[in-house]
Design a protein around this motif. Structure first.
Motif, PDB file in Angstrom:
ATOM      1  N   UNK A   1       0.830  -1.201   0.000  1.00  9.73           N
ATOM      2  CA  UNK A   1       0.000   0.000   0.000  1.00  9.73           C
ATOM      3  C   UNK A   1       0.869   1.258   0.000  1.00  9.73           C
ATOM      4  N   UNK A   2       1.860   1.296   0.885  1.00 10.46           N
ATOM      5  CA  UNK A   2       2.688   2.495   1.014  1.00 10.46           C
ATOM      6  C   UNK A   2       3.592   2.719  -0.197  1.00 10.46           C
ATOM      7  N   UNK A   3       4.272   1.685  -0.644  1.00  6.97           N
ATOM      8  CA  UNK A   3       5.246   1.858  -1.714  1.00  6.97           C
ATOM      9  C   UNK A   3       4.623   1.808  -3.099  1.00  6.97           C
ATOM     10  N   UNK A   4       3.825   0.808  -3.379  1.00  6.83           N
ATOM     11  CA  UNK A   4       3.262   0.639  -4.725  1.00  6.83           C
ATOM     12  C   UNK A   4       2.098   1.607  -4.961  1.00  6.83           C
ATOM     13  N   UNK A   5       1.025   1.430  -4.215  1.00  7.07           N
ATOM     14  CA  UNK A   5      -0.132   2.313  -4.375  1.00  7.07           C
ATOM     15  C   UNK A   5       0.231   3.755  -4.039  1.00  7.07           C
TER      16      UNK A   5
ATOM     17  N   UNK B   1       2.196   5.442  -6.842  1.00 11.02           N
ATOM     18  CA  UNK B   1       1.266   5.792  -7.922  1.00 11.02           C
ATOM     19  C   UNK B   1       0.552   7.097  -7.588  1.00 11.02           C
ATOM     20  N   UNK B   2       0.135   7.235  -6.332  1.00 15.82           N
ATOM     21  CA  UNK B   2      -0.549   8.457  -5.912  1.00 15.82           C
ATOM     22  C   UNK B   2       0.374   9.661  -6.006  1.00 15.82           C
ATOM     23  N   UNK B   3       1.627   9.500  -5.554  1.00 15.96           N
ATOM     24  CA  UNK B   3       2.604  10.580  -5.674  1.00 15.96           C
ATOM     25  C   UNK B   3       2.746  11.022  -7.122  1.00 15.96           C
ATOM     26  N   UNK B   4       2.926  10.073  -8.029  1.00  5.62           N
ATOM     27  CA  UNK B   4       3.087  10.384  -9.447  1.00  5.62           C
ATOM     28  C   UNK B   4       1.851  11.061 -10.020  1.00  5.62           C
ATOM     29  N   UNK B   5       0.670  10.613  -9.584  1.00  6.31           N
ATOM     30  CA  UNK B   5      -0.572  11.189 -10.093  1.00  6.31           C
ATOM     31  C   UNK B   5      -0.713  12.651  -9.687  1.00  6.31           C
TER      32      UNK B   5
ATOM     33  N   UNK C   1      11.440   7.365  -0.383  1.00  9.15           N
ATOM     34  CA  UNK C   1      12.268   7.137   0.800  1.00  9.15           C
ATOM     35  C   UNK C   1      11.509   7.488   2.074  1.00  9.15           C
ATOM     36  N   UNK C   2      10.693   8.521   2.019  1.00  6.00           N
ATOM     37  CA  UNK C   2       9.872   8.869   3.182  1.00  6.00           C
ATOM     38  C   UNK C   2       8.914   7.734   3.512  1.00  6.00           C
ATOM     39  N   UNK C   3       8.377   7.100   2.486  1.00  8.92           N
ATOM     40  CA  UNK C   3       7.475   5.969   2.694  1.00  8.92           C
ATOM     41  C   UNK C   3       8.231   4.778   3.289  1.00  8.92           C
ATOM     42  N   UNK C   4       9.456   4.554   2.830  1.00  8.89           N
ATOM     43  CA  UNK C   4      10.281   3.498   3.428  1.00  8.89           C
ATOM     44  C   UNK C   4      10.537   3.793   4.902  1.00  8.89           C
TER      45      UNK C   4
ATOM     46  N   UNK D   1      14.432  -2.678  -2.879  1.00  4.27           N
ATOM     47  CA  UNK D   1      13.135  -3.125  -3.406  1.00  4.27           C
ATOM     48  C   UNK D   1      12.350  -1.927  -3.945  1.00  4.27           C
ATOM     49  N   UNK D   2      12.333  -0.829  -3.191  1.00  4.12           N
ATOM     50  CA  UNK D   2      11.610   0.368  -3.602  1.00  4.12           C
ATOM     51  C   UNK D   2      12.178   0.936  -4.905  1.00  4.12           C
ATOM     52  N   UNK D   3      13.487   0.933  -5.030  1.00  6.92           N
ATOM     53  CA  UNK D   3      14.134   1.463  -6.228  1.00  6.92           C
ATOM     54  C   UNK D   3      13.796   0.627  -7.464  1.00  6.92           C
TER      55      UNK D   3
END
Length: 310
Positions: free
Chosen positions: A77-81, A84-88, A137-140, A171-173
């Motif tokens: 939820x935090x990294x993937x979804x 996507x929200x950040x990019x949107x 990185x903040x989400x990590x 993983x995030x990268x």
């Protein structure tokens, strides 16, 4: 075919999967992500003792504990979804600013969420890349504060917190690079609601980081032996370790500024959409129920396509 018995809320996943999210689903819903070479399923609140999964093999990994399942679900939820929200919202902010600079379309007439091509890391300029990476990185960092060191280490199969954080950041990268290979739109990503996603997947990141930094460490009650400041330093250090990967340089100061800037820049968009949703402003560009269903259908077909191409 191997049958796997899975307890409630346990997660079945491959660490090398490409995660395509159903961004219009609520954060507490079950999720299915798949790609052409692997897949991931988070099974939550099944209500049954055992489930026989219709797949098996070496790429399928089951968690041994509920804590790990919660970790993998929250990470998704935090990294993937969340990314996507950040990019949107970065995409919408850029569109809004372009319209304002060119005096083309006022915000009141701008399509929200619209159907704008989602900005990705590969197409962003250098400053945009830094902002995107800083948000991730903040989400990590939030994940390192929400879960115990034991869960983090066991989930990544390592023996030290430093290794666990490095594994999480790596993983995030990798996930971020994969996003650039799949075209997407603001309409699909924000079909769950512009205001809802602004408050629940954007603004809350800034609030969480502030809370972690402001809270005093209680060593008797805390899940962590490291302070919030030490955890953040560890995340930033892990991000800076691989200098050959093209990772942007992100300092603590820049990360805070990136969070504040996007939340502030996107606020007029959220407020405008809130006015439209409340009926105070009528606009032909506002997403209708039919459009919302269309985006959800597109999400379902998108997942089906990647699943069937395995």
């Amino acid at each position: 075919m191997t049958n796997l018995a899975i307890d409630q809320r346990l997660s079945v996943q491959s660490e090398t999967e490409e995660e395509f999210s159903s961004d219009d689903f609520d954060d507490n819903s079950s999720s299915l992500s798949s790609s052409n070479n692997s897949s991931k399923i988070n099974l939550q609140s099944l209500g049954v003792d055992q489930v026989c999964l219709p797949f098996g093999g070496s790429v399928v990994v089951t968690t041994e504990t509920e804590a790990k399942a919660k970790y993998f679900s929250r990470r998704k939820i935090l990294l993937c979804n969340g990314t996507h929200t950040t990019l949107a919202f970065i995409t919408l902010v850029k569109e809004m600013q372009k319209n304002q600079n060119e005096s083309v379309t006022p915000l009141s007439d701008m399509g929200l969420p619209g159907n704008y091509k989602l900005l990705d890391f590969a197409r962003a300029d250098e400053e945009g890349k830094r902002m995107i990476w800083a948000w991730l990185l903040a989400r990590c960092y939030i994940i390192t504060q929400e879960f115990s060191e034991e869960v983090l280490k066991s989930s990544h199969g390592v023996s030290s917190m430093k290794e666990a954080v490095k594994s999480l950041v790596d993983y995030a990268w990798i996930m971020l690079q994969r996003f650039s290979k799949v075209p997407d739109t603001t309409g699909r990503v924000l079909s769950g609601g512009v205001v809802k996603r602004y408050n629940g997947r954007l603004k809350n990141v800034l609030e969480s980081v502030r809370n972690f930094q402001n809270q005093k460490q209680d060593t008797k009650e805390s899940k962590q032996s490291l302070s919030a400041e030490q955890s953040l330093n560890m995340v930033l250090e892990a991000a800076a370790e691989d200098t050959t990967a093209g990772r942007p340089d992100v300092s603590k100061r820049f990360m805070y500024q990136a969070l504040r800037d996007l939340v502030s820049d996107a606020m007029p968009i959220a407020k405008e959409k809130e006015r439209r949703d409340s009926g105070l402003v009528a606009t032909s560009n506002a997403s209708s129920p039919v459009e919302t269903r269309k985006y959800r259908f597109m999400s379902a077909m998108r997942k089906l396509f990647w699943s069937s191409s395995q």
